[in-house]
Scaffold this motif. Structure first.
Motif: not given
Lengths: 442, 264
Positions: A339, A342-343, B69, B72, B74, B100, B104-105, B174
């Motif tokens: 994850e 991916h981000t 989630r 993006n 996920l 993505r 940002g995450m 991010s």
């Protein structure tokens, strides 16, 4: 009731049992009556065993003799190493023509030259050095070992391999002394400061191209005699088969493991079937299948030599085994890493190549090296289907007329040989683990 | 302290007005999601405007993490539509990869790459997805490391940093992708109490730059000072949605009252 510490306690030296040798012996070997007894019994067993081996193998051993009868005449109780010594060349090289042995030695020397930079400090781009070893060295080694006429493809690949070897060597010499990569070194030769990466790359590729042309012209004059594979043997043959098996197992295993985890059903089913098929069959069966059944499926007149068939079989078998090891390693990587990758916009291959695989491979080093050792040892099974690898050679000593019946000494020698190689590999894997570890928490 | 708070709320209110008039950057329409039989998201409708700061709270298992989630991808939603920055999320992998890079995450468990140094963690995205030269990527990374106040840790590995420092690195990582939207999935939940503050400070600074932020958190102080809107989720539904002053002082829904009484 409140407690407040005002004085700081100083560290005190540890008790003697933790730091001195005597203390350790007392604590671990003589802590009770039973333990003391056990210690003495164990020491006695070790002593008698070692004494027997020592007197048989070293003290009473015969090192120089013409044949086994002479060995007996000198000392009946000792090992007859003279037979092993007389056969050393055969054990190492098989029936390879004696006047051509330099080719094998040179080939192995080149392999070391290629791989030594991987262990040297301050050398950059070790990954590409490793990759070229796997993909280009076989052409150089193959030509040296087999010789004969070379087709246009072989000529190109041979040239590429030689160029690569040269560049690697120069690159690592520069790297050890200046800590720079070759392109950076070229850039620093010219007077201009701060040459950008692109120009550096262009200069470097120009250099490669010139070198390629020069060596291509030069290699056309090379001409080494053809040595048919039937003359290959001994430790050399074992290392060729195991080497190719080892080098191809990891890439093959990675591809199969990713295939088995793929979301695409066709790829997943194919990979799973392949892995399970090869894992559920003993390698002997695979070898027999490869040498007897495989030619039946080929078009008429298509003849592959036995050695190539065996190598293909070993590669496929080990790739299937390695795939499961790799899959195990992949499962140790938490979902969060995928994850996280991916981000920041990494796609599948980038996630695998940059984030997941480097971590997974690091976790897998003990298993991977364990696999490599198994490959090396399993390779001795080819002696059963009629290739004279190191085991085949060791066993023919006892059938040779002067040394008739000499079985134990050659096998002991073989055991020592294998132990040395395998132990080195596992030691190196421990070293690699320690070196790659980044999980230091402090 | 109280005064600064009211100042902040006033400032927020101004921004709320400007944000409401801004363009919509994330749009949920009748979004449903199931994990097997379990219905996690039920008919979610939500508009997020550019520059808006939204705090999502709610009891655990209410679907708040799943909600962000989905933004993006996920998590994949099964029905309804999600449009992010003008792009509809569907099975098109190219669209997802593109989104993505824009979103940002930050995760509860940081998800830094333990085999890379801090600076390599930060430059990985810019170098490989933005095709930025390494030197520029390093400069960019140092800029953001300074912004989260740990430039001196650049050459260490994540395992050598404290939780708070790791989370700030994750935020910087991010930001290096220059995202339009930042999602925070319980960014302070895995941290020791001493370290929560340093992470929240970085987030507040980020909010002041006008970044669109959606934050899942239990830090109600943060929600009160920074958010333009607070959303309460329960059992896969958005129960109440209001600006923070109203949300905390004058909750409408029974569930909100109960939730607030339990955590404040």
């Amino acid at each position: 009731m409140a407690t407040i510490k005002t004085m700081k306690k100083n560290a005190v030296t540890a008790p003697l049992s933790e730091i001195s040798v005597l203390g350790w012996i007392r604590k671990n070997l003589f802590s009770s009556v039973l333990n003391t007894l056990l210690t003495f019994v164990t020491v006695y067993i070790i002593y008698t065993t070692l004494k027997g081996v020592w007197s048989w193998g070293i003290v009473d051993a015969v090192w120089v003799a013409e044949n086994r009868r002479e060995c007996f005449a000198i000392n009946v109780d000792g090992a007859c190493w003279a037979g092993v010594i007389a056969w050393l060349d055969n054990i190492f090289y098989g029936r390879y023509p004696r006047e051509e042995l330099w080719r094998i030695n040179l080939g192995i020397f080149f392999l070391f030259m290629w791989m030594v930079p991987l262990w040297l400090p301050r050398v950059k781009a070790k990954i590409s050095i490793g990759m070229t070893t796997v993909f280009l060295y076989p052409f150089l080694g193959g030509y040296l070992f087999a010789g004969g006429e070379k087709g246009i493809f072989m000529q190109v690949m041979l040239t590429a391999a030689v160029v690569c070897l040269l560049v690697n060597t120069i690159h690592s010499i520069i790297g050890v002394f200046s800590g720079r990569s070759l392109p950076e070194f070229f850039a620093s030769l010219s007077n201009k400061k701060n040459i950008c990466e692109k120009t550096q790359r262009n200069i470097f590729f120009g250099f490669l191209a010139i070198l390629f042309v020069l060596i291509y012209v030069w290699q056309m004059s090379w001409n080494v005699e053809r040595v048919p594979w039937t003359k290959w043997g001994g430790l050399f043959l074992t290392l060729v088969i195991a080497g190719i098996g080892i080098a191809s197992a990891l890439p093959g295993g990675i591809v199969l493991a990713l295939g088995r985890r793929s979301r695409m059903p066709v790829i997943r089913v194919f990979s799973t079937a392949f892995i399970e098929l090869f894992r559920s069959v003993p390698i002997i069966t695979v070898l027999f299948m490869a040498t007897t059944m495989f030619p039946l499926f080929m078009p008429q007149g298509f003849v592959l030599n036995k050695l190539v068939q065996v190598i293909i079989a070993v590669c496929l078998f080990n790739a299937a085994y390695m795939a499961e090891t790799v899959r195990g390693g992949l499962q140790t990587i938490p979902q969060g890493q995928f994850e996280g990758a991916h981000t920041i916009g990494l796609g599948y291959w980038q996630t695998m190549g940059l984030v997941v695989m480097p971590q997974a491979l690091k976790h897998m080093i003990p298993n991977i090296v364990g696999n490599f050792i198994t490959v090396l040892k399993d390779t001795t099974l080819v002696s059963i289907i009629g290739l004279f690898d190191v085991l085949g050679m060791l066993r023919s000593i006892g059938k040779d007329l002067p040394w008739l019946g000499l079985h134990i000494e050659p096998l002991v020698f073989g055991a020592i040989l294998f132990f040395l190689i395998c132990f080195t590999m596992s030691k190196y894997s421990r070293h690699l683990e320690a070196k790659l570890s980044t999980n230091h928490h402090n | 302290m109280a005064q600064t708070n009211t100042q902040k709320t006033e400032k927020n209110r101004e921004q709320l007005v400007s944000a409401a008039s801004g363009e919509i950057i994330i749009e949920f329409v009748k979004v449903n999601k199931w994990y097997g039989d379990f219905h996690v998201l039920k008919d979610i409708d939500l508009d997020v405007h550019k520059g808006e700061r939204i705090v999502v709270c709610g009891p655990s298992g209410s679907g708040k993490s799943t909600l962000i989630r989905c933004i993006n991808n996920l998590e994949e939603h099964q029905s309804g539509s999600i449009v992010v920055d003008g792009i509809t999320l569907n099975r098109n992998l190219k669209n997802i990869d593109h989104i993505r890079t824009e979103v940002g995450m930050v995760f509860q468990n940081f998800n830094l790459f333990p085999h890379l140094t801090i600076i390599e963690n930060l430059t990985l995205g810019p170098i490989w997805t933005r095709k930025m030269p390494k030197v520029d990527a390093n400069d960019l990374a140092m800029k953001y490391l300074e912004r989260v106040k740990i430039p001196e840790q650049a050459d260490k590995f994540p395992g050598q940093l404290s939780g708070g420092q790791q989370q700030r690195v994750a935020i910087a990582r991010s930001l290096c992708m220059n995202p339009k939207i930042m999602l925070f999935d319980e960014p302070t939940s895995a941290l020791d109490p001493e370290m929560i503050k340093e992470v929240l400070e970085v987030m507040i600074e980020l909010a002041d730059t006008g970044m669109t932020m959606i934050v899942v958190t239990h830090e109600m102080g943060f929600a009160e000072t920074v958010a333009d809107r607070v959303i309460l989720m329960d059992q896969g539904q958005i129960v109440e949605e209001n600006e923070p002053g109203e949300f905390f002082n004058n909750p409408q829904h029974e569930r909100t009252k109960l939730f607030l009484s339990q955590i404040l």
